[in-house]
Enzyme design. Structure first.
Site, short mmCIF file in Angstrom:
data_model
loop_
_atom_site.label_atom_id
_atom_site.label_comp_id
_atom_site.label_asym_id
_atom_site.label_seq_id
_atom_site.Cartn_x
_atom_site.Cartn_y
_atom_site.Cartn_z
N HIS A 205 25.02 28.24 73.50
CA HIS A 205 24.98 27.08 72.60
C HIS A 205 24.47 25.86 73.37
CE1 HIS A 205 27.39 28.76 69.20
NE2 HIS A 205 27.58 29.68 70.15
N GLU B 31 26.22 23.78 63.46
CA GLU B 31 26.38 22.84 62.34
C GLU B 31 27.02 21.52 62.77
OE1 GLU B 31 30.52 24.10 60.13
OE2 GLU B 31 28.72 25.18 59.57
N HIS B 32 27.58 21.45 63.96
CA HIS B 32 28.21 20.22 64.42
C HIS B 32 27.22 19.24 65.06
CE1 HIS B 32 31.72 23.15 64.67
NE2 HIS B 32 31.87 22.44 63.58
N HIS B 33 26.18 19.76 65.73
CA HIS B 33 25.23 18.89 66.44
C HIS B 33 23.78 19.12 66.01
CE1 HIS B 33 28.75 19.35 69.15
NE2 HIS B 33 28.59 18.06 69.27
N CYS C 48 24.43 22.92 72.44
CA CYS C 48 25.33 21.77 72.27
C CYS C 48 26.38 21.76 73.39
CB CYS C 48 26.00 21.79 70.90
SG CYS C 48 27.01 23.23 70.56
#
Length: 183
Positions: free
Chosen positions: A141, A73-75, A143
């Protein structure tokens, strides 16, 4: 879900980053991006299928290596891996495919792995009322591996243990050992 608006936004996003979509191979990319994210954010519907535990089965039920795919949800970059989901039955047992469906259900949204792990465990605890629930997720991940620190090959492991799998050392050890986490 508005795929047309998502496609227009994807086209503007690429243009803002200096990526031209004028070539034949990139012309359809905004639409493909919109459809890809729509697919990532759309879990299949499922009905929870439980059955009476007529035999009084009281040993661990464990589904190992269930595929996990979600989006950080951050990237908004993917993370992929496996989930190991187990429970100690109470009055009811679960249709085994539902363990994979619950994982998929909570993974189909922008997510953090810690919350995903907890959501799966708590959902099973609430809907099944078992004597214990264990969820371990191991994921890579992108990211973290494709950008920033670029820690290629690294994985993140999260766990949530409830009931006897949290409080009884032997049950916890059995779950972690059979899931392959405790090596």
């Amino acid at each position: 879900m508005d795929l047309e608006a998502a496609e227009q936004a994807a086209a503007q996003f690429l243009k803002s980053l200096g990526v031209s979509t004028d070539s034949e191979s990139l012309r359809g990319t905004p639409g493909r991006m919109a459809r890809a994210y729509a697919e990532l954010f759309s879990p299949r519907a499922f009905d929870l299928t439980t059955f009476p535990n007529d035999e009084g089965y009281d040993e661990l039920v464990l589904a190992r290596s269930l595929p996990v795919r979600s989006v950080c949800e951050h990237h908004l970059l993917p993370f992929v891996g496996t989930a190991h989901v187990g429970y100690l039955p109470g009055e009811r047992i679960l249709g085994l495919s539902k363990l994979a469906r619950v994982v998929e259900h909570f993974a189909c949204r922008p997510q953090v792995q810690e919350r995903l792990t907890k959501q799966i465990a708590e959902w099973l605890q609430t809907h099944l009322e078992p004597k214990g629930v264990g969820v371990v997720i191991e994921a890579e991940h992108t990211c973290m591996t494709l950008r920033g620190v670029q820690a290629v090959g690294s994985t993140t492991v999260t766990s949530t243990l409830l009931g006897l799998l949290r409080h009884d050392a032997r049950s916890r050890s059995e779950f972690l050992g059979l899931s392959g986490v405790a090596r």
